[in-house]
Design a protein around this motif. Structure first.
Motif, mmCIF file in Angstrom:
data_model
loop_
_atom_site.group_PDB
_atom_site.id
_atom_site.type_symbol
_atom_site.label_atom_id
_atom_site.label_comp_id
_atom_site.label_asym_id
_atom_site.label_seq_id
_atom_site.Cartn_x
_atom_site.Cartn_y
_atom_site.Cartn_z
ATOM 1 N N TYR A 37 0.863 -1.185 -0.544
ATOM 2 C CA TYR A 37 -0.083 -0.053 -0.121
ATOM 3 C C TYR A 37 1.218 1.257 -0.212
ATOM 4 C CZ TYR A 37 -2.747 3.685 1.926
ATOM 5 O OH TYR A 37 -3.969 4.729 2.101
ATOM 6 N N VAL A 38 2.090 1.465 1.078
ATOM 7 C CA VAL A 38 2.674 2.625 0.845
ATOM 8 C C VAL A 38 3.349 2.574 -0.174
ATOM 9 C CG1 VAL A 38 4.440 3.284 1.748
ATOM 10 C CG2 VAL A 38 3.311 2.760 3.492
ATOM 11 N N LYS A 39 3.946 1.855 -1.158
ATOM 12 C CA LYS A 39 4.722 1.785 -1.727
ATOM 13 C C LYS A 39 3.738 2.337 -3.199
ATOM 14 C CE LYS A 39 6.896 -0.519 -5.827
ATOM 15 N NZ LYS A 39 8.244 -1.833 -6.910
ATOM 16 N N LEU A 40 2.177 1.737 -3.123
ATOM 17 C CA LEU A 40 0.993 2.513 -4.453
ATOM 18 C C LEU A 40 0.839 3.760 -4.068
ATOM 19 C CD1 LEU A 40 -1.129 1.612 -6.590
ATOM 20 C CD2 LEU A 40 -2.093 1.218 -4.511
ATOM 21 N N LEU A 41 0.608 4.461 -3.151
ATOM 22 C CA LEU A 41 0.755 5.579 -2.421
ATOM 23 C C LEU A 41 1.165 6.226 -3.059
ATOM 24 C CD1 LEU A 41 -1.227 5.997 0.869
ATOM 25 C CD2 LEU A 41 -1.915 6.396 -0.983
ATOM 26 N N LEU A 42 3.110 5.965 -2.692
ATOM 27 C CA LEU A 42 4.260 6.832 -3.232
ATOM 28 C C LEU A 42 4.455 7.068 -4.744
ATOM 29 C CD1 LEU A 42 7.017 6.020 -0.462
ATOM 30 C CD2 LEU A 42 5.530 7.548 -0.809
ATOM 31 N N GLN A 43 3.766 5.604 -5.311
ATOM 32 C CA GLN A 43 4.535 6.114 -6.923
ATOM 33 C C GLN A 43 2.259 6.740 -7.635
ATOM 34 O OE1 GLN A 43 4.645 1.359 -7.777
ATOM 35 N NE2 GLN A 43 6.683 2.077 -7.802
ATOM 36 N N SER A 44 1.902 6.745 -6.777
ATOM 37 C CA SER A 44 0.682 7.184 -7.789
ATOM 38 C C SER A 44 0.239 8.805 -7.063
ATOM 39 C CB SER A 44 -0.388 6.564 -7.113
ATOM 40 O OG SER A 44 -0.659 6.057 -5.633
ATOM 41 N N GLU A 45 0.595 9.445 -6.299
ATOM 42 C CA GLU A 45 0.229 10.504 -5.539
ATOM 43 C C GLU A 45 0.576 11.366 -6.633
ATOM 44 O OE1 GLU A 45 4.317 11.893 -2.785
ATOM 45 O OE2 GLU A 45 5.485 11.310 -4.801
ATOM 46 N N LYS A 46 1.083 11.315 -7.814
ATOM 47 C CA LYS A 46 1.158 12.754 -8.835
ATOM 48 C C LYS A 46 -0.718 12.582 -9.612
ATOM 49 C CE LYS A 46 5.570 14.400 -7.936
ATOM 50 N NZ LYS A 46 4.955 15.030 -7.022
ATOM 51 N N ILE A 47 -1.134 11.368 -9.348
ATOM 52 C CA ILE A 47 -2.086 11.427 -10.417
ATOM 53 C C ILE A 47 -3.588 11.919 -9.756
ATOM 54 C CG2 ILE A 47 -3.691 9.514 -10.773
ATOM 55 C CD1 ILE A 47 -1.807 7.302 -11.095
#
Length: 160
Positions: free
Chosen positions: A149-159
């Motif tokens: 979840y943390v990785k998903l949030l970090l990778q998608s923060e600009k979406i």
């Protein structure tokens, strides 16, 4: 040079198998998402948010039914957060980006949970399954899903 993620997860799971609590575990009312955002903004490790979210579970004795249940509930909560974030990505991003995010999170989850399975099997070489090994595995799996979840949030923060 950064430590590869599977090594970090294996270390966290090793701590779980040994019954050690991470040093950063502290009670907090902050949501995991707010924690990740704050950690990222501060340049601090966002993975610490997983340990903070598990602070309540760390209060239970190793191998206790309550501790096992707590970590299983935490794992489910992380899974629900992933589903929610994927819905947000699907609504805000192109179909291609949403599909890429889905593939990434799927394989991050599989890789993380595979490390938990590995640690469980290695532990079972030395001892018969008991409540402590079940507890450690539940903790590892909750951590594994939390880290995805943390990785998903970090990778998608600009979406958004």
């Amino acid at each position: 040079m950064t430590t590869p993620r599977p090594v970090i997860l294996a270390a966290l799971c090793s701590l779980a198998m040994l019954g050690a609590a991470p040093g950063q575990a502290a009670e907090t009312d902050e949501s995991p998402r707010a924690c990740v955002e704050a950690q990222a903004a501060a340049g601090a490790p966002a993975a610490d948010c997983v340990n903070r979210a598990h602070a309540a579970c760390l209060q239970f004795e190793q191998g206790s039914a309550a501790g096992i249940a707590c970590f299983l509930e935490a794992k489910d909560a992380w899974g629900e957060r992933i589903r929610t974030r994927m819905e947000e990505i699907g609504a805000a991003a192109s179909e291609e980006i949403a599909m890429i995010a889905g593939i990434e999170v799927k394989y991050d989850l599989q890789a993380n949970l595979l490390q938990c399975d590995r640690m469980r099997e290695l532990t079972l070489v030395r001892q018969d399954p008991d409540a402590a090994t079940t507890h450690a595995n539940a903790r590892c799996e909750a951590t594994a899903v939390g880290l995805a979840y943390v990785k998903l949030l970090l990778q998608s923060e600009k979406i958004d």
